[in-house]
Write an enzyme that holds these catalytic residues in place. Structure first.
Site, PDB file in Angstrom:
ATOM      1  N   ALA A 153      14.747  19.334  71.823  1.00  0.00           N
ATOM      2  CA  ALA A 153      14.685  19.418  70.357  1.00  0.00           C
ATOM      3  C   ALA A 153      15.973  18.891  69.722  1.00  0.00           C
ATOM      4  CB  ALA A 153      14.439  20.862  69.928  1.00  0.00           C
ATOM      5  N   TYR A 154      17.104  19.266  70.290  1.00  0.00           N
ATOM      6  CA  TYR A 154      18.400  18.841  69.770  1.00  0.00           C
ATOM      7  C   TYR A 154      18.559  17.329  69.889  1.00  0.00           C
ATOM      8  CZ  TYR A 154      23.540  18.742  69.303  1.00  0.00           C
ATOM      9  OH  TYR A 154      24.830  18.480  68.924  1.00  0.00           O
ATOM     10  N   SER A 155      18.295  16.787  71.093  1.00  0.00           N
ATOM     11  CA  SER A 155      18.413  15.343  71.303  1.00  0.00           C
ATOM     12  C   SER A 155      17.498  14.582  70.363  1.00  0.00           C
ATOM     13  CB  SER A 155      18.068  14.984  72.758  1.00  0.00           C
ATOM     14  OG  SER A 155      19.105  15.294  73.646  1.00  0.00           O
ATOM     15  N   SER A 157      16.199  15.471  67.434  1.00  0.00           N
ATOM     16  CA  SER A 157      16.583  15.541  66.022  1.00  0.00           C
ATOM     17  C   SER A 157      17.767  14.639  65.712  1.00  0.00           C
ATOM     18  CB  SER A 157      16.900  16.991  65.627  1.00  0.00           C
ATOM     19  OG  SER A 157      18.041  17.475  66.306  1.00  0.00           O
TER      20      SER A 157
END
Length: 269
Positions: A153-155, A157
């Protein structure tokens, strides 16, 4: 005598309460410039010890994950200042968990803070940035350069934000607007204790292993980048440059390295 770059500038900093945002604020408050400090808990931002007598400071409460809050903040800023010379697009949230364990709510919350919020915020201030031929400096991560295991999710976004801002840069090649993406290394901040776990709860992890940069060190690099309209994608150290290059030249080898190095972060339970 050469004029100091920061004198008389209008600078907006998101995520100014702690970490890199706070360090930027404390460094820039030493110059006679106008600072707009944006954060969810803006009221908690205290006066810095070494504030220049000519520094003007505004505090603006804003939750990037809330479109109404972003709209209110950008409208307030538009009425308060006549230009924006530098926008430090710094606020963000991390999310940790395997792809198969991350809830869809985590994806939505991560994108709300790391993508939709910053895009709306930048759009709201774009006219002020263009009139000043200003610079947008985004605090990003090497996790945006390749899908990192345990960070889907972090990568995703951050990668999406890169693509959108690269489009903005190209569309404004002749307007004088600068758009820089700075992939910072592990930094001594509260990111790992304020992010999201796989189920959407508050993340509570030990700091990353290995040497970490101080928030002040990172802030000074970001300030240096802000002076360079030609800066595009900036990586700090050898590990960042390694990932930047290996994603093109040998992604298979890169994936093996990421698997081995980060296995403890995503191994099956």
């Amino acid at each position: 005598m050469k004029k100091v770059f920061w004198n008389d500038r209008v600078v907006v900093i998101t995520g100014a309460t702690s970490g890199i945002g706070k360090a930027l604020y404390e460094e820039l408050a030493q110059f006679p410039c106008e600072l707009v400090l944006v954060a969810r808990r803006a009221a908690e931002i205290t006066e810095p010890k070494n504030k220049h007598e000519g520094a003007i400071i505004h505090r603006v409460a804003c939750d990037l994950a809330d479109p109404t809050s972003v709209l209110d903040a950008t409208e307030w800023i538009q009425k308060k200042v006549s230009k924006v010379d530098v926008l430090f697009n710094n606020a963000g949230i991390t999310a940790h968990g395997r792809f198969d364990s991350l809830s869809m709510d985590v994806y939505r919350k991560t994108f709300a803070t790391n993508f939709f919020g910053p895009i709306q915020f930048i759009r709201g201030l774009l006219s002020l940035l263009l009139s000043a031929k200003g610079n947008i400096v985004t605090t990003s991560t090497v996790s945006a350069l390749y899908g990192v295991p345990g960070r889907a999710a972090y990568s995703a976004s951050k990668s999406a934000l890169h693509a959108a801002l690269e489009s903005l840069r190209i569309e404004n090649l002749e307007s004088g607007l600068g758009v820089s993406l700075v992939c910072v290394p592990y930094t001594d901040t509260a990111l790992r204790t304020s992010g999201l776990d796989a189920s959407g709860g508050v993340l509570s992890e030990a700091p990353a292993k290995g040497k970490r940069k101080s928030a002040k060190e990172v802030a000074r690099v970001l300030m240096s980048v802000a002076k360079d309209k030609e800066a595009r994608l900036v990586t700090f150290n050898l590990s960042g440059k390694f990932l930047e290059w290996m994603r093109f030249f040998s992604p298979k080898f890169l994936e093996k390295i990421l698997y081995k190095k980060l296995y403890e972060d995503f191994k099956p339970h």
